[in-house]
Scaffold this motif. Sequence first.
Motif, PDB file in Angstrom:
ATOM      1  N   HIS A  33       0.821  -1.216   0.000  1.00 62.49           N
ATOM      2  CA  HIS A  33       0.000   0.000   0.000  1.00 62.49           C
ATOM      3  C   HIS A  33       0.858   1.270   0.000  1.00 62.49           C
ATOM      4  O   HIS A  33       0.466   2.285  -0.561  1.00 62.49           O
ATOM      5  CB  HIS A  33      -1.003   0.003   1.161  1.00 62.49           C
ATOM      6  N   ILE A  34       2.039   1.197   0.575  1.00 62.04           N
ATOM      7  CA  ILE A  34       2.929   2.362   0.573  1.00 62.04           C
ATOM      8  C   ILE A  34       3.554   2.536  -0.810  1.00 62.04           C
ATOM      9  O   ILE A  34       3.623   3.652  -1.333  1.00 62.04           O
ATOM     10  CB  ILE A  34       4.006   2.226   1.668  1.00 62.04           C
ATOM     11  N   VAL A  35       3.998   1.446  -1.413  1.00 60.38           N
ATOM     12  CA  VAL A  35       4.560   1.511  -2.767  1.00 60.38           C
ATOM     13  C   VAL A  35       3.500   2.015  -3.740  1.00 60.38           C
ATOM     14  O   VAL A  35       3.770   2.873  -4.583  1.00 60.38           O
ATOM     15  CB  VAL A  35       5.104   0.136  -3.212  1.00 60.38           C
ATOM     16  N   GLN A  36       2.287   1.511  -3.598  1.00 55.21           N
ATOM     17  CA  GLN A  36       1.177   1.910  -4.468  1.00 55.21           C
ATOM     18  C   GLN A  36       0.923   3.419  -4.389  1.00 55.21           C
ATOM     19  O   GLN A  36       0.788   4.092  -5.411  1.00 55.21           O
ATOM     20  CB  GLN A  36      -0.087   1.124  -4.063  1.00 55.21           C
ATOM     21  N   LYS A  37       0.913   3.968  -3.183  1.00 56.51           N
ATOM     22  CA  LYS A  37       0.694   5.411  -3.020  1.00 56.51           C
ATOM     23  C   LYS A  37       1.865   6.211  -3.578  1.00 56.51           C
ATOM     24  O   LYS A  37       1.676   7.228  -4.233  1.00 56.51           O
ATOM     25  CB  LYS A  37       0.476   5.757  -1.543  1.00 56.51           C
ATOM     26  N   ARG A  38       3.069   5.739  -3.323  1.00 59.07           N
ATOM     27  CA  ARG A  38       4.260   6.449  -3.801  1.00 59.07           C
ATOM     28  C   ARG A  38       4.307   6.476  -5.323  1.00 59.07           C
ATOM     29  O   ARG A  38       4.713   7.459  -5.927  1.00 59.07           O
ATOM     30  CB  ARG A  38       5.519   5.783  -3.241  1.00 59.07           C
ATOM     31  N   ALA A  39       3.859   5.379  -5.939  1.00 63.20           N
ATOM     32  CA  ALA A  39       3.851   5.294  -7.403  1.00 63.20           C
ATOM     33  C   ALA A  39       2.684   6.053  -8.027  1.00 63.20           C
ATOM     34  O   ALA A  39       2.675   6.286  -9.232  1.00 63.20           O
ATOM     35  CB  ALA A  39       3.795   3.830  -7.830  1.00 63.20           C
ATOM     36  N   GLY A  40       1.710   6.426  -7.212  1.00 62.38           N
ATOM     37  CA  GLY A  40       0.565   7.148  -7.745  1.00 62.38           C
ATOM     38  C   GLY A  40      -0.454   6.239  -8.411  1.00 62.38           C
ATOM     39  O   GLY A  40      -1.244   6.698  -9.228  1.00 62.38           O
ATOM     40  N   HIS A  41      -0.435   4.965  -8.065  1.00 63.79           N
ATOM     41  CA  HIS A  41      -1.458   4.051  -8.568  1.00 63.79           C
ATOM     42  C   HIS A  41      -2.699   4.197  -7.697  1.00 63.79           C
ATOM     43  O   HIS A  41      -2.593   4.231  -6.471  1.00 63.79           O
ATOM     44  CB  HIS A  41      -0.986   2.595  -8.507  1.00 63.79           C
ATOM     45  N   GLN A  42      -3.867   4.309  -8.319  1.00 63.26           N
ATOM     46  CA  GLN A  42      -5.090   4.490  -7.551  1.00 63.26           C
ATOM     47  C   GLN A  42      -5.443   3.253  -6.737  1.00 63.26           C
ATOM     48  O   GLN A  42      -6.052   3.359  -5.686  1.00 63.26           O
ATOM     49  CB  GLN A  42      -6.263   4.848  -8.463  1.00 63.26           C
ATOM     50  N   ASP A  43      -5.074   2.100  -7.235  1.00 63.77           N
ATOM     51  CA  ASP A  43      -5.487   0.853  -6.612  1.00 63.77           C
ATOM     52  C   ASP A  43      -4.277  -0.065  -6.468  1.00 63.77           C
ATOM     53  O   ASP A  43      -3.494  -0.208  -7.416  1.00 63.77           O
ATOM     54  CB  ASP A  43      -6.546   0.200  -7.521  1.00 63.77           C
ATOM     55  N   PRO A  44      -4.106  -0.709  -5.313  1.00 65.11           N
ATOM     56  CA  PRO A  44      -2.965  -1.616  -5.167  1.00 65.11           C
ATOM     57  C   PRO A  44      -3.008  -2.779  -6.155  1.00 65.11           C
ATOM     58  O   PRO A  44      -1.976  -3.371  -6.455  1.00 65.11           O
ATOM     59  CB  PRO A  44      -3.058  -2.118  -3.729  1.00 65.11           C
ATOM     60  N   LYS A  45      -4.179  -3.085  -6.683  1.00 65.65           N
ATOM     61  CA  LYS A  45      -4.285  -4.161  -7.672  1.00 65.65           C
ATOM     62  C   LYS A  45      -3.467  -3.835  -8.917  1.00 65.65           C
ATOM     63  O   LYS A  45      -2.911  -4.726  -9.562  1.00 65.65           O
ATOM     64  CB  LYS A  45      -5.747  -4.402  -8.064  1.00 65.65           C
TER      65      LYS A  45
END
Length: 190
Positions: free
Chosen positions: A147-159
């Motif tokens: 979830h942290i990588v997902q937010k840092r990458a700017g992906h809306q969804d961890p999927k």
Amino acid sequence: MELPVALLFDCVMRRGELLGLRFQDIDFENKTISIRHSLVESVDSKCPVLKDCKTDGSNRTMVVSDYTMKLLKQQKLRYNTNRMRYGKDFGNSNMVISKEDGNYFLPKSFTAKWAKTLKKYGLRHIKLHGTRHSAISFLLSQGVPLHIVQKRAGHQDPKITLSVYSHVAKDDERVVADKLESTIFPAVNE
């Protein structure tokens, strides 16, 4: 190119986000960067266009490393020095990654600069966007929660993150087995 590389890896930025980063997006006191814009090619490719990020998830604020913050402070000083040196001829784009004269980089010309730098130092060619994939894979392999990588990458969804980088998660499954083998199971047999 040290600052662009640090930002690409530290903030998991896209090319347009890197080129669209403005000094007012940096909070030097709290060591954060807010990604709000992307600098993209115009229709005629002659003048870049500053646009809002493509999704709400792409808008993000993150704490960055002390090393990246040091480079950002040096860049701000360099920018202000160049503004005084160039005077009225200074472009004053207020972009962190800009030409010496303060003007924007065209995204394509920055990509060419990237390729030229790699060649100059005898490094294997990696697409500029490839740094984003490398950064995400690295963070996941180091155990940074999804979830942290997902937010840092700017992906809306961890999927989204998981669908592209599931191979890293599978490689990390061995870590669980190794940890159990080296810590818990030996204690059971004592």
